[in-house]
Design a protein around this motif. Sequence first.
Motif, PDB file in Angstrom:
ATOM      1  N   ALA A 196       0.831  -1.207   0.000  1.00  0.00           N
ATOM      2  CA  ALA A 196       0.000   0.000   0.000  1.00  0.00           C
ATOM      3  C   ALA A 196       0.861   1.252   0.000  1.00  0.00           C
ATOM      4  O   ALA A 196       0.538   2.253  -0.648  1.00  0.00           O
ATOM      5  CB  ALA A 196      -0.928   0.002   1.215  1.00  0.00           C
ATOM      6  N   LYS A 197       1.992   1.198   0.691  1.00  0.00           N
ATOM      7  CA  LYS A 197       2.880   2.366   0.742  1.00  0.00           C
ATOM      8  C   LYS A 197       3.577   2.582  -0.603  1.00  0.00           C
ATOM      9  O   LYS A 197       3.716   3.719  -1.063  1.00  0.00           O
ATOM     10  CB  LYS A 197       3.897   2.204   1.867  1.00  0.00           C
ATOM     11  N   THR A 198       4.045   1.492  -1.238  1.00  0.00           N
ATOM     12  CA  THR A 198       4.686   1.674  -2.541  1.00  0.00           C
ATOM     13  C   THR A 198       3.684   2.189  -3.569  1.00  0.00           C
ATOM     14  O   THR A 198       4.015   3.054  -4.393  1.00  0.00           O
ATOM     15  CB  THR A 198       5.316   0.361  -3.033  1.00  0.00           C
ATOM     16  N   THR A 199       2.459   1.677  -3.520  1.00  0.00           N
ATOM     17  CA  THR A 199       1.436   2.135  -4.458  1.00  0.00           C
ATOM     18  C   THR A 199       1.089   3.600  -4.207  1.00  0.00           C
ATOM     19  O   THR A 199       0.887   4.379  -5.147  1.00  0.00           O
ATOM     20  CB  THR A 199       0.180   1.256  -4.354  1.00  0.00           C
ATOM     21  N   THR A 200       1.032   3.988  -2.944  1.00  0.00           N
ATOM     22  CA  THR A 200       0.778   5.385  -2.610  1.00  0.00           C
ATOM     23  C   THR A 200       1.895   6.279  -3.132  1.00  0.00           C
ATOM     24  O   THR A 200       1.641   7.385  -3.635  1.00  0.00           O
ATOM     25  CB  THR A 200       0.634   5.552  -1.081  1.00  0.00           C
ATOM     26  N   GLY A 207       0.557   9.839 -10.199  1.00  0.00           N
ATOM     27  CA  GLY A 207      -0.859   9.565 -10.379  1.00  0.00           C
ATOM     28  C   GLY A 207      -1.792  10.567  -9.734  1.00  0.00           C
ATOM     29  O   GLY A 207      -1.536  11.781  -9.718  1.00  0.00           O
ATOM     30  N   SER A 208      -2.867  10.065  -9.156  1.00  0.00           N
ATOM     31  CA  SER A 208      -3.952  10.900  -8.651  1.00  0.00           C
ATOM     32  C   SER A 208      -3.537  11.797  -7.497  1.00  0.00           C
ATOM     33  O   SER A 208      -4.179  12.826  -7.256  1.00  0.00           O
ATOM     34  CB  SER A 208      -5.125  10.014  -8.206  1.00  0.00           C
ATOM     35  N   ALA A 209      -2.511  11.423  -6.748  1.00  0.00           N
ATOM     36  CA  ALA A 209      -2.094  12.215  -5.592  1.00  0.00           C
ATOM     37  C   ALA A 209      -0.944  13.165  -5.911  1.00  0.00           C
ATOM     38  O   ALA A 209      -0.425  13.823  -5.007  1.00  0.00           O
ATOM     39  CB  ALA A 209      -1.697  11.301  -4.437  1.00  0.00           C
ATOM     40  N   LYS A 210      -0.537  13.269  -7.179  1.00  0.00           N
ATOM     41  CA  LYS A 210       0.583  14.144  -7.537  1.00  0.00           C
ATOM     42  C   LYS A 210       0.242  15.590  -7.181  1.00  0.00           C
ATOM     43  O   LYS A 210      -0.798  16.115  -7.562  1.00  0.00           O
ATOM     44  CB  LYS A 210       0.896  14.030  -9.032  1.00  0.00           C
ATOM     45  N   GLY A 211       1.109  16.205  -6.423  1.00  0.00           N
ATOM     46  CA  GLY A 211       0.907  17.593  -6.019  1.00  0.00           C
ATOM     47  C   GLY A 211       0.055  17.774  -4.777  1.00  0.00           C
ATOM     48  O   GLY A 211      -0.035  18.883  -4.250  1.00  0.00           O
ATOM     49  N   ALA A 212      -0.577  16.705  -4.290  1.00  0.00           N
ATOM     50  CA  ALA A 212      -1.430  16.809  -3.105  1.00  0.00           C
ATOM     51  C   ALA A 212      -0.579  16.773  -1.841  1.00  0.00           C
ATOM     52  O   ALA A 212       0.315  15.945  -1.707  1.00  0.00           O
ATOM     53  CB  ALA A 212      -2.455  15.685  -3.075  1.00  0.00           C
ATOM     54  N   ILE A 336      -9.362   5.735  -4.480  1.00  0.00           N
ATOM     55  CA  ILE A 336      -9.808   4.353  -4.349  1.00  0.00           C
ATOM     56  C   ILE A 336      -9.023   3.488  -5.328  1.00  0.00           C
ATOM     57  O   ILE A 336      -9.063   3.711  -6.544  1.00  0.00           O
ATOM     58  CB  ILE A 336     -11.315   4.211  -4.645  1.00  0.00           C
ATOM     59  N   GLY A 337      -8.289   2.503  -4.814  1.00  0.00           N
ATOM     60  CA  GLY A 337      -7.487   1.615  -5.646  1.00  0.00           C
ATOM     61  C   GLY A 337      -7.670   0.173  -5.232  1.00  0.00           C
ATOM     62  O   GLY A 337      -8.533  -0.171  -4.418  1.00  0.00           O
ATOM     63  N   GLY A 338      -6.827  -0.686  -5.782  1.00  0.00           N
ATOM     64  CA  GLY A 338      -6.965  -2.116  -5.561  1.00  0.00           C
ATOM     65  C   GLY A 338      -7.946  -2.704  -6.560  1.00  0.00           C
ATOM     66  O   GLY A 338      -8.862  -2.023  -7.033  1.00  0.00           O
ATOM     67  N   TRP A 339      -7.774  -3.981  -6.901  1.00  0.00           N
ATOM     68  CA  TRP A 339      -8.584  -4.555  -7.986  1.00  0.00           C
ATOM     69  C   TRP A 339     -10.076  -4.546  -7.664  1.00  0.00           C
ATOM     70  O   TRP A 339     -10.902  -4.314  -8.542  1.00  0.00           O
ATOM     71  CB  TRP A 339      -8.096  -5.967  -8.330  1.00  0.00           C
ATOM     72  N   ASP A 366     -16.985  17.728   3.603  1.00  0.00           N
ATOM     73  CA  ASP A 366     -17.298  18.515   2.408  1.00  0.00           C
ATOM     74  C   ASP A 366     -16.038  18.863   1.621  1.00  0.00           C
ATOM     75  O   ASP A 366     -16.093  19.045   0.399  1.00  0.00           O
ATOM     76  CB  ASP A 366     -18.015  19.815   2.807  1.00  0.00           C
ATOM     77  N   GLU A 367     -14.904  18.972   2.307  1.00  0.00           N
ATOM     78  CA  GLU A 367     -13.656  19.340   1.638  1.00  0.00           C
ATOM     79  C   GLU A 367     -13.052  18.176   0.851  1.00  0.00           C
ATOM     80  O   GLU A 367     -12.450  18.373  -0.206  1.00  0.00           O
ATOM     81  CB  GLU A 367     -12.618  19.814   2.668  1.00  0.00           C
ATOM     82  N   ALA A 368     -13.176  16.975   1.371  1.00  0.00           N
ATOM     83  CA  ALA A 368     -12.498  15.823   0.767  1.00  0.00           C
ATOM     84  C   ALA A 368     -13.249  15.319  -0.461  1.00  0.00           C
ATOM     85  O   ALA A 368     -14.479  15.261  -0.481  1.00  0.00           O
ATOM     86  CB  ALA A 368     -12.367  14.699   1.795  1.00  0.00           C
ATOM     87  N   THR A 369     -12.499  14.960  -1.490  1.00  0.00           N
ATOM     88  CA  THR A 369     -13.088  14.352  -2.678  1.00  0.00           C
ATOM     89  C   THR A 369     -12.640  12.898  -2.773  1.00  0.00           C
ATOM     90  O   THR A 369     -11.553  12.527  -2.303  1.00  0.00           O
ATOM     91  CB  THR A 369     -12.669  15.087  -3.957  1.00  0.00           C
ATOM     92  N   LEU A 370     -13.478  12.085  -3.382  1.00  0.00           N
ATOM     93  CA  LEU A 370     -13.159  10.688  -3.645  1.00  0.00           C
ATOM     94  C   LEU A 370     -12.883  10.530  -5.133  1.00  0.00           C
ATOM     95  O   LEU A 370     -13.647  11.031  -5.962  1.00  0.00           O
ATOM     96  CB  LEU A 370     -14.317   9.772  -3.233  1.00  0.00           C
ATOM     97  N   GLU A 371     -11.789   9.824  -5.456  1.00  0.00           N
ATOM     98  CA  GLU A 371     -11.417   9.605  -6.845  1.00  0.00           C
ATOM     99  C   GLU A 371     -10.986   8.164  -7.045  1.00  0.00           C
ATOM    100  O   GLU A 371     -10.477   7.528  -6.122  1.00  0.00           O
ATOM    101  CB  GLU A 371     -10.247  10.517  -7.261  1.00  0.00           C
ATOM    102  N   ARG A 372     -11.161   7.674  -8.258  1.00  0.00           N
ATOM    103  CA  ARG A 372     -10.617   6.364  -8.613  1.00  0.00           C
ATOM    104  C   ARG A 372      -9.140   6.530  -8.956  1.00  0.00           C
ATOM    105  O   ARG A 372      -8.722   7.550  -9.499  1.00  0.00           O
ATOM    106  CB  ARG A 372     -11.350   5.803  -9.834  1.00  0.00           C
ATOM    107  N   SER A 373      -8.337   5.534  -8.637  1.00  0.00           N
ATOM    108  CA  SER A 373      -6.925   5.553  -9.006  1.00  0.00           C
ATOM    109  C   SER A 373      -6.768   5.717 -10.509  1.00  0.00           C
ATOM    110  O   SER A 373      -7.450   5.053 -11.291  1.00  0.00           O
ATOM    111  CB  SER A 373      -6.250   4.253  -8.562  1.00  0.00           C
ATOM    112  N   THR A 374      -5.853   6.599 -10.927  1.00  0.00           N
ATOM    113  CA  THR A 374      -5.590   6.778 -12.353  1.00  0.00           C
ATOM    114  C   THR A 374      -4.547   5.784 -12.861  1.00  0.00           C
ATOM    115  O   THR A 374      -4.481   5.517 -14.058  1.00  0.00           O
ATOM    116  CB  THR A 374      -5.090   8.201 -12.647  1.00  0.00           C
ATOM    117  N   LEU A 375      -3.738   5.239 -11.959  1.00  0.00           N
ATOM    118  CA  LEU A 375      -2.694   4.307 -12.374  1.00  0.00           C
ATOM    119  C   LEU A 375      -3.175   2.866 -12.411  1.00  0.00           C
ATOM    120  O   LEU A 375      -2.601   2.032 -13.114  1.00  0.00           O
ATOM    121  CB  LEU A 375      -1.483   4.412 -11.435  1.00  0.00           C
ATOM    122  N   GLY A 376      -4.216   2.566 -11.652  1.00  0.00           N
ATOM    123  CA  GLY A 376      -4.750   1.211 -11.649  1.00  0.00           C
ATOM    124  C   GLY A 376      -3.741   0.197 -11.138  1.00  0.00           C
ATOM    125  O   GLY A 376      -2.900   0.483 -10.282  1.00  0.00           O
ATOM    126  N   GLN A 377      -3.791  -1.010 -11.693  1.00  0.00           N
ATOM    127  CA  GLN A 377      -2.945  -2.090 -11.213  1.00  0.00           C
ATOM    128  C   GLN A 377      -1.467  -1.870 -11.510  1.00  0.00           C
ATOM    129  O   GLN A 377      -0.604  -2.502 -10.897  1.00  0.00           O
ATOM    130  CB  GLN A 377      -3.415  -3.415 -11.832  1.00  0.00           C
TER     131      GLN A 377
END
Length: 402
Positions: A196-200, A207-212, A336-339, A366-377
């Motif tokens: 989970a840490k390497t994927t993060t 991926g989706s967290a770039k710049g966050a 949100i990631g994982g198969w 209200d501040e937090a958004t939910l997104e699907r992983s852009t990098l996937g598997q």
Amino acid sequence: MVSKASVLDVSRTNRALVLRHVLSADDMSRGSIGQATGLSAGSVAKLVNDLIAENILIEAGHQDSEGGRRRAILAVNPSGAIQFGADISENRIMVDAFDLTMTRIARRQRTIAGRSISPDEAIAYIREAVGELLDEVGGSESQVLGLGLGVPGIVEYPLNDAGQSVIHASVLGWQNVTFQDLEDQLGFPVLVDNGAKTTTQAEGWYGSAKGAQHAILVLIGDSVGAGIITNGQLYRGSSSSAGEWGHTKLSTDGPRCSCGSWGCVETFVGASAVLERWDDHDRNWFGNETAGVEALLDSWSAVDERAVETLHDVVKHLGLALSNLINLFNPQKIIIGGWFGERIADLFLEELSVSTRRYSLKQPGDEATLERSTLGQDAATLGAATLPLDRFIESGWPQVNA
């Protein structure tokens, strides 16, 4: 008394500063590197020349100029180095080779039947895969920065007395496992971390967290975990076990978990637990959970009442579990990631967002958004490969084992 940094320390720090910039930037020049890093023109010129001599950077043309000397455009040399990223999950081992731009250039993978593989079997497969990949890409061991490995469990830090990371992966039945034998056999560094840490890290770099500055990646498969980014850095905790979100509790009298406790998040939203509630032991999906999830989704599409109820329950409990992360860490976004998680996000992201806000405190919810992983598997091995790359940035070329 605080000692002064040596010339070597300063040089290494400046080299790392330049490398981090050039590996993440598009086309650049010596001048743009100086502006981005704050280093003097002389320092930049020496560091760039050294990196060109190492075959890490190349001159890739010149910028047009309205007058005076044209500036050389610099680029990362894709063939300057090779790094391997490997990931072990509950159902497969994947080993990828990457060039220096972190482009995947070759892959090997093996299915794990019934979640049964010993550390020795994993070491033998990874060693064989690395040899095949090196042959396929026409590389040599002298070009290799190392191999990063993501595993599904706790990876203890600091290292043990022998300088090794110690792995506890209950989903595979592993306790007190090390991969020192693999490093000895390969002859280059093997760096191990929780998957989970390497994927993060992959999501944070590419991926989706770039710049966050504040983000959380949740990985939902058969097991469940999370990686937490706070102030732009991966959060580890005192011994690097932070992120075991799957074993936080939603109920004190809920289902029994593989960890030995009851009511863990994993027992409500992990694929095996969901399939067991839906199928009620009519079929055995053990070791074939991906097919089971697709069967469940097919039944949901056909408006089967039991399937609809099961997935509604998943969204409800997952929303509750995510709200706990929001209330604790106040992230800008949750990815949100994982198969299994990606399938949930594909079909139920809006409903999941509503469920999450329902249980969250209003302001952080209200501040937090939910997104699907852009990098996937692909994020699993990509993130693992950043481990040797990161080490190279900070420390230079690895020492070849004797």
